[in-house]
Design a protein around this motif. Structure first.
Motif, PDB file in Angstrom:
ATOM      1  N   LEU A 163      33.279  -8.613  15.374  1.00 45.95           N
ATOM      2  CA  LEU A 163      32.025  -9.439  16.290  1.00 45.95           C
ATOM      3  C   LEU A 163      30.919  -9.633  15.386  1.00 45.95           C
ATOM      4  O   LEU A 163      30.415  -8.863  14.448  1.00 45.95           O
ATOM      5  CB  LEU A 163      31.953  -8.486  17.315  1.00 45.95           C
ATOM      6  N   PRO A 164      30.150 -11.063  15.744  1.00 52.38           N
ATOM      7  CA  PRO A 164      28.758 -11.003  15.057  1.00 52.38           C
ATOM      8  C   PRO A 164      27.761 -10.217  15.808  1.00 52.38           C
ATOM      9  O   PRO A 164      27.897  -9.734  16.736  1.00 52.38           O
ATOM     10  CB  PRO A 164      28.598 -12.784  15.737  1.00 52.38           C
ATOM     11  N   GLY A 165      26.862  -9.831  14.809  1.00 52.31           N
ATOM     12  CA  GLY A 165      25.883  -8.913  15.034  1.00 52.31           C
ATOM     13  C   GLY A 165      26.243  -7.547  15.115  1.00 52.31           C
ATOM     14  O   GLY A 165      26.727  -7.201  13.827  1.00 52.31           O
ATOM     15  N   LEU A 166      26.393  -6.798  16.010  1.00 54.90           N
ATOM     16  CA  LEU A 166      26.914  -5.469  15.941  1.00 54.90           C
ATOM     17  C   LEU A 166      28.488  -5.583  16.178  1.00 54.90           C
ATOM     18  O   LEU A 166      29.109  -6.002  16.988  1.00 54.90           O
ATOM     19  CB  LEU A 166      26.396  -4.618  17.246  1.00 54.90           C
ATOM     20  N   ASP A 167      29.238  -5.226  14.944  1.00 54.79           N
ATOM     21  CA  ASP A 167      30.431  -5.618  14.797  1.00 54.79           C
ATOM     22  C   ASP A 167      31.242  -4.277  15.700  1.00 54.79           C
ATOM     23  O   ASP A 167      30.796  -3.469  16.572  1.00 54.79           O
ATOM     24  CB  ASP A 167      31.010  -5.327  13.495  1.00 54.79           C
ATOM     25  N   GLY A 168      32.701  -4.552  16.001  1.00 56.67           N
ATOM     26  CA  GLY A 168      33.342  -4.016  17.039  1.00 56.67           C
ATOM     27  C   GLY A 168      33.201  -2.410  16.671  1.00 56.67           C
ATOM     28  O   GLY A 168      33.439  -1.603  17.773  1.00 56.67           O
ATOM     29  N   LEU A 169      33.381  -2.275  15.450  1.00 58.52           N
ATOM     30  CA  LEU A 169      33.458  -0.329  15.090  1.00 58.52           C
ATOM     31  C   LEU A 169      32.138   0.014  15.420  1.00 58.52           C
ATOM     32  O   LEU A 169      32.023   1.186  15.866  1.00 58.52           O
ATOM     33  CB  LEU A 169      33.632  -0.432  13.387  1.00 58.52           C
ATOM     34  N   GLY A 170      31.214  -0.634  15.220  1.00 58.11           N
ATOM     35  CA  GLY A 170      29.818  -0.164  15.685  1.00 58.11           C
ATOM     36  C   GLY A 170      29.570  -0.131  17.205  1.00 58.11           C
ATOM     37  O   GLY A 170      29.147   0.889  17.634  1.00 58.11           O
ATOM     38  N   VAL A 171      30.129  -1.169  17.915  1.00 59.76           N
ATOM     39  CA  VAL A 171      30.156  -1.181  19.420  1.00 59.76           C
ATOM     40  C   VAL A 171      30.935   0.316  19.811  1.00 59.76           C
ATOM     41  O   VAL A 171      30.513   1.077  20.665  1.00 59.76           O
ATOM     42  CB  VAL A 171      30.889  -2.252  20.059  1.00 59.76           C
ATOM     43  N   LEU A 172      32.240   0.471  19.104  1.00 64.53           N
ATOM     44  CA  LEU A 172      32.931   1.545  19.594  1.00 64.53           C
ATOM     45  C   LEU A 172      32.290   3.038  19.714  1.00 64.53           C
ATOM     46  O   LEU A 172      32.343   3.687  20.193  1.00 64.53           O
ATOM     47  CB  LEU A 172      34.161   1.349  18.995  1.00 64.53           C
ATOM     48  N   LYS A 173      31.589   3.072  18.213  1.00 64.68           N
ATOM     49  CA  LYS A 173      30.933   4.284  17.940  1.00 64.68           C
ATOM     50  C   LYS A 173      29.866   4.749  18.744  1.00 64.68           C
ATOM     51  O   LYS A 173      29.777   5.838  19.332  1.00 64.68           O
ATOM     52  CB  LYS A 173      30.537   4.183  16.446  1.00 64.68           C
ATOM     53  N   ARG A 174      29.088   3.737  19.139  1.00 65.97           N
ATOM     54  CA  ARG A 174      28.082   3.685  20.051  1.00 65.97           C
ATOM     55  C   ARG A 174      28.541   4.093  21.502  1.00 65.97           C
ATOM     56  O   ARG A 174      27.938   4.857  22.084  1.00 65.97           O
ATOM     57  CB  ARG A 174      27.182   2.586  20.296  1.00 65.97           C
ATOM     58  N   LEU A 175      29.680   3.400  22.086  1.00 67.12           N
ATOM     59  CA  LEU A 175      30.030   3.993  23.230  1.00 67.12           C
ATOM     60  C   LEU A 175      30.472   5.498  23.353  1.00 67.12           C
ATOM     61  O   LEU A 175      30.197   6.049  24.302  1.00 67.12           O
ATOM     62  CB  LEU A 175      31.384   2.870  23.447  1.00 67.12           C
ATOM     63  N   ARG A 176      31.414   5.775  22.241  1.00 71.64           N
ATOM     64  CA  ARG A 176      31.675   7.174  22.182  1.00 71.64           C
ATOM     65  C   ARG A 176      30.620   7.979  22.129  1.00 71.64           C
ATOM     66  O   ARG A 176      30.650   9.059  22.603  1.00 71.64           O
ATOM     67  CB  ARG A 176      32.614   7.355  21.165  1.00 71.64           C
ATOM     68  N   ALA A 177      29.552   7.744  21.453  1.00 79.01           N
ATOM     69  CA  ALA A 177      28.397   8.582  21.148  1.00 79.01           C
ATOM     70  C   ALA A 177      27.445   8.754  22.681  1.00 79.01           C
ATOM     71  O   ALA A 177      27.006   9.841  22.892  1.00 79.01           O
ATOM     72  CB  ALA A 177      27.352   8.109  20.304  1.00 79.01           C
ATOM     73  N   ALA A 178      27.813   7.516  23.456  1.00 82.86           N
ATOM     74  CA  ALA A 178      27.222   7.738  24.798  1.00 82.86           C
ATOM     75  C   ALA A 178      28.260   8.333  25.804  1.00 82.86           C
ATOM     76  O   ALA A 178      28.045   8.351  27.036  1.00 82.86           O
ATOM     77  CB  ALA A 178      26.588   6.146  25.053  1.00 82.86           C
ATOM     78  N   ASP A 179      29.283   9.128  25.208  1.00 81.05           N
ATOM     79  CA  ASP A 179      30.259   9.697  26.284  1.00 81.05           C
ATOM     80  C   ASP A 179      31.108   8.500  27.315  1.00 81.05           C
ATOM     81  O   ASP A 179      31.387   8.879  28.212  1.00 81.05           O
ATOM     82  CB  ASP A 179      29.623  10.783  27.007  1.00 81.05           C
ATOM     83  N   VAL A 180      31.064   7.394  26.619  1.00 83.54           N
ATOM     84  CA  VAL A 180      31.798   6.492  27.516  1.00 83.54           C
ATOM     85  C   VAL A 180      33.326   6.393  26.935  1.00 83.54           C
ATOM     86  O   VAL A 180      33.643   6.443  25.977  1.00 83.54           O
ATOM     87  CB  VAL A 180      31.464   5.011  27.158  1.00 83.54           C
ATOM     88  N   GLY A 181      34.243   7.094  28.123  1.00 85.21           N
ATOM     89  CA  GLY A 181      35.633   7.230  27.464  1.00 85.21           C
ATOM     90  C   GLY A 181      36.390   6.360  28.179  1.00 85.21           C
ATOM     91  O   GLY A 181      37.534   6.399  28.198  1.00 85.21           O
ATOM     92  N   THR A 182      36.005   5.030  28.309  1.00 82.87           N
ATOM     93  CA  THR A 182      36.812   3.982  28.825  1.00 82.87           C
ATOM     94  C   THR A 182      37.902   3.660  27.430  1.00 82.87           C
ATOM     95  O   THR A 182      37.526   3.568  26.247  1.00 82.87           O
ATOM     96  CB  THR A 182      36.132   2.455  28.843  1.00 82.87           C
ATOM     97  N   PRO A 183      39.346   3.775  27.844  1.00 84.28           N
ATOM     98  CA  PRO A 183      40.118   3.311  26.793  1.00 84.28           C
ATOM     99  C   PRO A 183      39.849   1.812  25.989  1.00 84.28           C
ATOM    100  O   PRO A 183      39.639   0.838  26.580  1.00 84.28           O
ATOM    101  CB  PRO A 183      41.571   3.041  27.631  1.00 84.28           C
ATOM    102  N   GLY A 210      39.590   2.740  12.793  1.00 82.82           N
ATOM    103  CA  GLY A 210      39.151   2.290  13.982  1.00 82.82           C
ATOM    104  C   GLY A 210      39.789   3.363  15.003  1.00 82.82           C
ATOM    105  O   GLY A 210      38.938   3.738  15.875  1.00 82.82           O
ATOM    106  N   LEU A 211      41.028   4.205  14.832  1.00 77.72           N
ATOM    107  CA  LEU A 211      41.312   5.183  15.538  1.00 77.72           C
ATOM    108  C   LEU A 211      40.176   6.259  15.546  1.00 77.72           C
ATOM    109  O   LEU A 211      40.066   7.007  16.396  1.00 77.72           O
ATOM    110  CB  LEU A 211      42.633   5.486  15.175  1.00 77.72           C
ATOM    111  N   GLN A 212      39.905   6.656  14.271  1.00 79.27           N
ATOM    112  CA  GLN A 212      38.979   7.954  14.103  1.00 79.27           C
ATOM    113  C   GLN A 212      37.669   7.570  14.762  1.00 79.27           C
ATOM    114  O   GLN A 212      36.980   8.496  14.962  1.00 79.27           O
ATOM    115  CB  GLN A 212      38.832   8.054  12.531  1.00 79.27           C
ATOM    116  N   ALA A 213      37.350   6.210  14.951  1.00 79.17           N
ATOM    117  CA  ALA A 213      36.052   6.049  15.517  1.00 79.17           C
ATOM    118  C   ALA A 213      36.120   6.164  16.995  1.00 79.17           C
ATOM    119  O   ALA A 213      35.135   6.188  17.834  1.00 79.17           O
ATOM    120  CB  ALA A 213      35.494   4.628  15.102  1.00 79.17           C
ATOM    121  N   GLY A 214      37.469   6.295  17.605  1.00 82.77           N
ATOM    122  CA  GLY A 214      37.650   6.431  19.051  1.00 82.77           C
ATOM    123  C   GLY A 214      38.457   5.460  19.645  1.00 82.77           C
ATOM    124  O   GLY A 214      38.501   5.615  20.942  1.00 82.77           O
TER     125      GLY A 214
END
Length: 224
Positions: A55-75, A91-95
């Motif tokens: 993704l442009p700007g914050l890439d998908g891996l960054g989005v995923l890491k921040r979601l998991r850091a915020a305890d968002v458990g959405t698959p 990617g799998l290790q990032a959540g």
């Protein structure tokens, strides 16, 4: 109906997937930038997130890491044009819960989204699976069809278990390779087809109707 966040910057891909998901009856929120995807992921009630890695700007891996850091458990089903094993592993290790490499068939994406949504649904742990007259006791490792016992080899048992857990839904060949054989690549063999043939022969012995339906170009499903 599922509430799905689709984060994809390629307009053609985004429109194609969004249209397909809507035709399946789902509610789709679309984002083309990482920051927008992160905001929606943090603030919206979602069943599944389909997240492009590049993704442009914050890439998908960054989005995923921040979601998991915020305890968002959405698959999260991560989409990527990067097919290397190490890219999928990161990617799998990032959540991420699942991974799909571009180009992909929409039927497989839809099947994986449904599987992720079911996996998240809170429920008591089932020890008996049933569909289409087939009953599988996971504790006793026993299978019956219309009350008739059927002896299966361990891999045949796992194959049938995966189909029963997704009864009525198409399970693709690559999904079976990953979940039954733990292959995250195509070994270019007929391993799925060979085991499916043996499983069918045992399930159908003495019956007129095939217990497993082949969906041409998509995969397999247990008849319900």
């Amino acid at each position: 109906m599922l509430r799905i966040l689709l984060a994809e910057d390629d307009a053609e891909t985004r429109q194609f997937v969004e249209r397909g998901l809507r035709e399946h009856g789902h509610n789709v929120l679309a984002a083309e930038r990482g920051e927008d995807a992160l905001h929606l992921g943090l603030t919206e009630a979602l069943d599944v997130i389909v997240l492009d890695r590049m993704l442009p700007g914050l890439d998908g891996l960054g989005v995923l890491k921040r979601l998991r850091a915020a305890d968002v458990g959405t698959p999260v089903l991560m989409l990527t044009a990067l097919g290397r094993i190490e890219d999928r592993v990161s990617g799998l290790q990032a959540g991420a819960d699942d991974y799909l490499v571009k180009p992909f068939a929409f039927s497989e994406l839809a099947a994986r989204v449904q599987a992720l949504a079911r996996r998240r649904a809170p429920a008591s742990v089932a020890t008996v699976l049933q569909a289409g007259g087939i009953e599988m006791d996971l504790l006793r490792r026993e299978v019956r069809r219309a009350g008739r016992p059927i002896a299966l080899q361990p891999r045949e048992f796992r194959l049938l278990e995966e189909l029963l857990r997704n009864a009525g839904e198409v399970v693709t060949r690559s999904m079976l390779l990953e979940r039954v054989w733990d292959f995250h690549f195509d070994p270019q063999t007929k391993i799925v087809e060979t085991h499916m043939s043996r499983l069918r022969a045992k399930l159908n012995d003495g019956f007129t109707e095939d217990a497993i339906e082949t969906v041409r170009g998509a995969g397999y499903r247990v008849r319900t």
